[in-house]
Design a protein around this motif. Sequence first.
Motif, PDB file in Angstrom:
ATOM      1  N   LEU A  67      -1.982  15.393 -46.669  1.00 33.29           N
ATOM      2  CA  LEU A  67      -2.416  16.241 -47.772  1.00 33.29           C
ATOM      3  C   LEU A  67      -1.317  16.362 -48.823  1.00 33.29           C
ATOM      4  O   LEU A  67      -0.146  16.551 -48.490  1.00 33.29           O
ATOM      5  N   MET A  68      -1.701  16.285 -50.068  1.00 32.68           N
ATOM      6  CA  MET A  68      -0.790  16.552 -51.172  1.00 32.68           C
ATOM      7  C   MET A  68      -0.590  18.063 -51.280  1.00 32.68           C
ATOM      8  O   MET A  68      -1.456  18.856 -50.863  1.00 32.68           O
ATOM      9  N   PRO A  69       0.542  18.503 -51.848  1.00 31.15           N
ATOM     10  CA  PRO A  69       0.819  19.940 -51.931  1.00 31.15           C
ATOM     11  C   PRO A  69      -0.305  20.750 -52.568  1.00 31.15           C
ATOM     12  O   PRO A  69      -0.633  21.849 -52.096  1.00 31.15           O
ATOM     13  N   GLU A  70      -0.909  20.234 -53.634  1.00 32.05           N
ATOM     14  CA  GLU A  70      -1.978  20.980 -54.294  1.00 32.05           C
ATOM     15  C   GLU A  70      -3.167  21.172 -53.353  1.00 32.05           C
ATOM     16  O   GLU A  70      -3.784  22.244 -53.311  1.00 32.05           O
ATOM     17  N   GLU A  71      -3.488  20.117 -52.601  1.00 34.05           N
ATOM     18  CA  GLU A  71      -4.597  20.203 -51.666  1.00 34.05           C
ATOM     19  C   GLU A  71      -4.277  21.169 -50.534  1.00 34.05           C
ATOM     20  O   GLU A  71      -5.154  21.896 -50.042  1.00 34.05           O
ATOM     21  N   GLN A  72      -3.004  21.216 -50.113  1.00 34.86           N
ATOM     22  CA  GLN A  72      -2.602  22.172 -49.073  1.00 34.86           C
ATOM     23  C   GLN A  72      -2.859  23.602 -49.541  1.00 34.86           C
ATOM     24  O   GLN A  72      -3.397  24.429 -48.800  1.00 34.86           O
ATOM     25  N   MET A  73      -2.477  23.914 -50.784  1.00 40.00           N
ATOM     26  CA  MET A  73      -2.684  25.260 -51.306  1.00 40.00           C
ATOM     27  C   MET A  73      -4.178  25.600 -51.342  1.00 40.00           C
ATOM     28  O   MET A  73      -4.597  26.702 -50.956  1.00 40.00           O
ATOM     29  N   THR A  74      -4.988  24.647 -51.793  1.00 45.52           N
ATOM     30  CA  THR A  74      -6.428  24.874 -51.868  1.00 45.52           C
ATOM     31  C   THR A  74      -7.012  25.169 -50.491  1.00 45.52           C
ATOM     32  O   THR A  74      -7.828  26.077 -50.316  1.00 45.52           O
ATOM     33  N   ARG A  75      -6.568  24.396 -49.504  1.00 46.93           N
ATOM     34  CA  ARG A  75      -7.124  24.576 -48.160  1.00 46.93           C
ATOM     35  C   ARG A  75      -6.620  25.859 -47.502  1.00 46.93           C
ATOM     36  O   ARG A  75      -7.331  26.476 -46.707  1.00 46.93           O
ATOM     37  N   ILE A  76      -5.396  26.263 -47.801  1.00 46.95           N
ATOM     38  CA  ILE A  76      -4.900  27.537 -47.258  1.00 46.95           C
ATOM     39  C   ILE A  76      -5.680  28.699 -47.855  1.00 46.95           C
ATOM     40  O   ILE A  76      -6.049  29.650 -47.152  1.00 46.95           O
ATOM     41  N   GLU A  77      -5.952  28.627 -49.161  1.00 46.48           N
ATOM     42  CA  GLU A  77      -6.780  29.666 -49.787  1.00 46.48           C
ATOM     43  C   GLU A  77      -8.149  29.727 -49.125  1.00 46.48           C
ATOM     44  O   GLU A  77      -8.668  30.815 -48.826  1.00 46.48           O
ATOM     45  N   ALA A  78      -8.730  28.549 -48.876  1.00 46.77           N
ATOM     46  CA  ALA A  78     -10.039  28.506 -48.226  1.00 46.77           C
ATOM     47  C   ALA A  78      -9.966  29.035 -46.801  1.00 46.77           C
ATOM     48  O   ALA A  78     -10.888  29.718 -46.324  1.00 46.77           O
ATOM     49  N   TYR A  79      -8.873  28.738 -46.101  1.00 46.98           N
ATOM     50  CA  TYR A  79      -8.681  29.210 -44.729  1.00 46.98           C
ATOM     51  C   TYR A  79      -8.667  30.733 -44.678  1.00 46.98           C
ATOM     52  O   TYR A  79      -9.331  31.354 -43.841  1.00 46.98           O
ATOM     53  N   PHE A  80      -7.921  31.359 -45.582  1.00 43.09           N
ATOM     54  CA  PHE A  80      -7.837  32.822 -45.582  1.00 43.09           C
ATOM     55  C   PHE A  80      -9.188  33.452 -45.950  1.00 43.09           C
ATOM     56  O   PHE A  80      -9.565  34.500 -45.430  1.00 43.09           O
ATOM     57  N   LYS A  81      -9.917  32.801 -46.856  1.00 44.23           N
ATOM     58  CA  LYS A  81     -11.211  33.322 -47.258  1.00 44.23           C
ATOM     59  C   LYS A  81     -12.200  33.243 -46.101  1.00 44.23           C
ATOM     60  O   LYS A  81     -12.924  34.207 -45.804  1.00 44.23           O
ATOM     61  N   GLU A  82     -12.200  32.095 -45.410  1.00 47.24           N
ATOM     62  CA  GLU A  82     -13.158  31.896 -44.327  1.00 47.24           C
ATOM     63  C   GLU A  82     -12.806  32.710 -43.089  1.00 47.24           C
ATOM     64  O   GLU A  82     -13.674  33.311 -42.447  1.00 47.24           O
ATOM     65  N   ALA A  83     -11.511  32.702 -42.711  1.00 53.09           N
ATOM     66  CA  ALA A  83     -11.094  33.363 -41.466  1.00 53.09           C
ATOM     67  C   ALA A  83     -11.016  34.879 -41.596  1.00 53.09           C
ATOM     68  O   ALA A  83     -11.359  35.607 -40.652  1.00 53.09           O
ATOM     69  N   TYR A  84     -10.554  35.361 -42.762  1.00 53.94           N
ATOM     70  CA  TYR A  84     -10.247  36.787 -42.897  1.00 53.94           C
ATOM     71  C   TYR A  84     -10.991  37.484 -44.030  1.00 53.94           C
ATOM     72  O   TYR A  84     -10.872  38.711 -44.176  1.00 53.94           O
ATOM     73  N   GLY A  85     -11.713  36.731 -44.852  1.00 55.41           N
ATOM     74  CA  GLY A  85     -12.386  37.337 -45.988  1.00 55.41           C
ATOM     75  C   GLY A  85     -11.427  37.801 -47.070  1.00 55.41           C
ATOM     76  O   GLY A  85     -11.749  38.703 -47.856  1.00 55.41           O
ATOM     77  N   LEU A  86     -10.255  37.200 -47.139  1.00 52.83           N
ATOM     78  CA  LEU A  86      -9.229  37.595 -48.104  1.00 52.83           C
ATOM     79  C   LEU A  86      -9.085  36.549 -49.205  1.00 52.83           C
ATOM     80  O   LEU A  86      -9.073  35.348 -48.933  1.00 52.83           O
ATOM     81  N   THR A  87      -8.942  37.020 -50.433  1.00 46.95           N
ATOM     82  CA  THR A  87      -8.761  36.133 -51.580  1.00 46.95           C
ATOM     83  C   THR A  87      -7.301  36.141 -51.998  1.00 46.95           C
ATOM     84  O   THR A  87      -6.791  37.178 -52.472  1.00 46.95           O
ATOM     85  N   LEU A  88      -6.632  35.026 -51.783  1.00 46.34           N
ATOM     86  CA  LEU A  88      -5.223  34.922 -52.155  1.00 46.34           C
ATOM     87  C   LEU A  88      -5.116  34.587 -53.643  1.00 46.34           C
ATOM     88  O   LEU A  88      -5.896  33.787 -54.173  1.00 46.34           O
ATOM     89  N   ALA A  89      -4.118  35.185 -54.291  1.00 46.24           N
ATOM     90  CA  ALA A  89      -3.823  34.859 -55.683  1.00 46.24           C
ATOM     91  C   ALA A  89      -2.367  34.420 -55.787  1.00 46.24           C
ATOM     92  O   ALA A  89      -1.516  34.825 -54.984  1.00 46.24           O
ATOM     93  N   HIS A  90      -2.115  33.574 -56.772  1.00 44.64           N
ATOM     94  CA  HIS A  90      -0.744  33.122 -57.056  1.00 44.64           C
ATOM     95  C   HIS A  90      -0.076  32.473 -55.848  1.00 44.64           C
ATOM     96  O   HIS A  90       1.134  32.636 -55.621  1.00 44.64           O
ATOM     97  N   LEU A  91      -0.847  31.758 -55.058  1.00 45.41           N
ATOM     98  CA  LEU A  91      -0.287  31.078 -53.888  1.00 45.41           C
ATOM     99  C   LEU A  91       0.587  29.920 -54.333  1.00 45.41           C
ATOM    100  O   LEU A  91       0.149  29.047 -55.090  1.00 45.41           O
TER     101      LEU A  91
END
Length: 367
Positions: free
Chosen positions: A279-303
């Motif tokens: 994964l490229m760094p940008e894709e890693q950030m996108t997937r981590i944001e998606a992970y937090f949204k799916e697993a915890y219902g949290l919306t990360l900003a400024h990651l």
Amino acid sequence: MTPSEREAFQTAFMAWYDEHRRDLPWRQNQEPYRVWLSEIMLQQTQVQTVIPYYERFLATFPTVEDLSAAPEELLLKTWEGLGYYSRARNLQKAAKQVVDDYQGKWPQTSAELEKLAGIGPYTAGAIASICFGEVVPAIDGNAFRVFSRLLKIDADIVNPKNRSIFYDAILPLIPKDRPGDFNQAVMDFGSQVCTAKNPTVGDTELAPFFRSYQDGTLLDYPVKTKKAKPKPVALFAVVIESEEGFLFQKRPSTGLLANLTTYPLVMAEDLQDGESELLMPEEQMTRIEAYFKEAYGLTLAHLKPVPVKPVTHVFTHLKWTITLLSATIAKDSDLAFFPGEWYSKAALAEIAMPTVQKKMAQRFDSL
């Protein structure tokens, strides 16, 4: 050894111990609670490191009854810095067993002591011999090293089946009137003289008894197959801030760092669709944001990545490499599905932190 050789060795060995024995706080008496506590703390940890922790722990929990009744948070906070937190939890489980099953009286044989949580053959042998005079070996790394060199035992010490070979070899050497002192002598001699590297056995009166020293093969013992290298594991730690402070995750009740508090951690492999996907760094950030949204219902900003080196931490079988990220979320975010809570910096000082979390916090604070 012949009977006369055994007697001569016992006499010389105990004379060495009487002259060189270490003055350690848990040797002030043979109270089993104190001896047991020291032996558990000394697993995976050096003596000089243990002493201040031992004294603090004993001051906080002076008796086995105090430890049995302690809140887990206080137990883990008092243990903080020693690592391997399962040891602390087993301490309390064993304390409860002594209080509840044995009416506060310690079992007096190694066989019975092994029924307590976290007590294996070595610890049971140490307590039984030191506190209750049972003639039984306490076989740890020091014992393996001393007696493999003394008797040229070439059994692989990594193989658990070979422990019985050492048990049978050591048992006849233990003086029946001083079994506890004998086992403590092995601890001291192994750690001070018969060391893994640069042993000084030849400078002692015990040199004639060591068969491997006599034929120049001292460093060929003990025989030990190499351990497998710790498996590398890549993770991301997300340092999440809001007006409430820092969001910390409570680890699951089982597994590594059970019930301890850390920055939220995401394993890199959990972000991948395929085994060899890069994964490229940008894709890693996108997937981590998606992970937090799916697993915890949290919306990360400024990651974004924190501009510091990754943190490395080695467990017995795993080597973690942790990339630090920073993010924010709204202070009124719903944490109903997140296993953790907000902490101010002041509040963080009151909870137990594993060493790896301290490393991450220090790296983040170095910005």
